[in-house]
Design an enzyme around this catalytic site. Structure first.
Site, PDB file in Angstrom:
ATOM      1  NE  ARG A 135      -5.359   3.848  -0.150  1.00 26.86           N
ATOM      2  CZ  ARG A 135      -6.564   3.788  -0.710  1.00 26.86           C
ATOM      3  NH1 ARG A 135      -6.918   2.732  -1.383  1.00 26.86           N
ATOM      4  NH2 ARG A 135      -7.385   4.801  -0.634  1.00 26.86           N
ATOM      5  N   GLY A 185       0.828  -1.195   0.000  1.00 29.34           N
ATOM      6  CA  GLY A 185       0.000   0.000   0.000  1.00 29.34           C
ATOM      7  C   GLY A 185       0.860   1.241   0.000  1.00 29.34           C
ATOM      8  CG  PHE A 186       3.446   2.090   2.552  1.00 32.45           C
ATOM      9  CD1 PHE A 186       3.633   2.681   3.797  1.00 32.45           C
ATOM     10  CD2 PHE A 186       3.546   0.713   2.448  1.00 32.45           C
ATOM     11  CE1 PHE A 186       3.936   1.907   4.896  1.00 32.45           C
ATOM     12  CE2 PHE A 186       3.850  -0.069   3.543  1.00 32.45           C
ATOM     13  CZ  PHE A 186       4.036   0.529   4.779  1.00 32.45           C
ATOM     14  CG  HIS A 187      -1.260   3.798  -2.709  1.00 35.01           C
ATOM     15  ND1 HIS A 187      -0.877   2.482  -2.523  1.00 35.01           N
ATOM     16  CD2 HIS A 187      -2.536   3.744  -3.168  1.00 35.01           C
ATOM     17  CE1 HIS A 187      -1.868   1.681  -2.864  1.00 35.01           C
ATOM     18  NE2 HIS A 187      -2.894   2.421  -3.260  1.00 35.01           N
ATOM     19  CB  ALA A 188      -3.903   8.626  -0.460  1.00 34.76           C
TER      20      ALA A 188
END
Length: 133
Positions: free
Chosen positions: A96, A48-51
Site C-alpha cells: 500500500r 505507506g510503501f509497505h505490506a
C-alpha cells in the site's frame, strides 16, 4: 478480482449533523485491535510503501482526501479516498501507498492486530519475491 474493496458507511444523523459508526464484525469485517490516524502530511509527501504479512486494515479519510495505491504483486490499482462514508479494505500481503494528501486530510486506519514490526515488509523487491506463485 479487484484489489479495491470499498466499504460504504451509511451516515446517521438528523438536522444537527451526521455520524458514522464503525463497529467490529459489523461495518468493519474483523475485530479491531488498533486504531491510528495520519494527519498533517506535507504536500508532495507519500506514505505507506509497505505490506503486512498477516494484518487486515480499513482506511477512511474522515476529512480531506488522498489517493491509495494497492498492489498484490501482480496487479496495481488506485482509488481516491475522499468521503467520510467510504472506506477501503486492505487485506494482508497487499502493498500500500498513500499519495496526494489534501492539506486537511485525516486518514483513519483500523487494524486487525496490534502493532508488530516483524509483520511489515518494507522492501518492494522482497514483497514481489514473497508474492510469486
Amino acid at each position: 478480482m479487484s484489489l479495491i474493496q470499498l466499504i460504504s458507511f451509511p451516515p446517521l444523523g438528523d438536522d444537527r449533523g451526521s455520524l458514522v459508526a464503525l463497529e467490529s464484525q459489523q461495518s468493519i469485517p474483523f475485530d479491531i485491535k488498533r486504531v491510528y490516524y495520519i494527519f498533517g502530511t506535507q504536500q508532495g509527501v507519500a506514505r505507506g510503501f509497505h505490506a503486512h504479512k498477516q494484518l487486515k486494515q480499513v482506511a477512511v479519510c474522515v476529512t480531506g482526501r488522498c489517493r491509495m495505491v494497492l498492489d498484490d504483486g501482480k496487479h496495481r490499482e488506485e482509488v481516491w479516498l475522499d468521503s467520510a462514508t467510504k472506506g477501503i479494505l486492505i487485506e494482508d500481503m497487499v502493498w500500500r501507498e498513500m499519495h496526494d494528501f489534501s492539506e486537511d486530510c485525516v486518514l483513519l486506519v483500523l487494524a486487525s492486530k496490534h502493532y508488530d514490526e516483524s509483520d511489515y515488509i518494507r522492501d518492494y523487491a522482497e514483497f514481489k519475491e514473497k508474492t510469486k506463485s
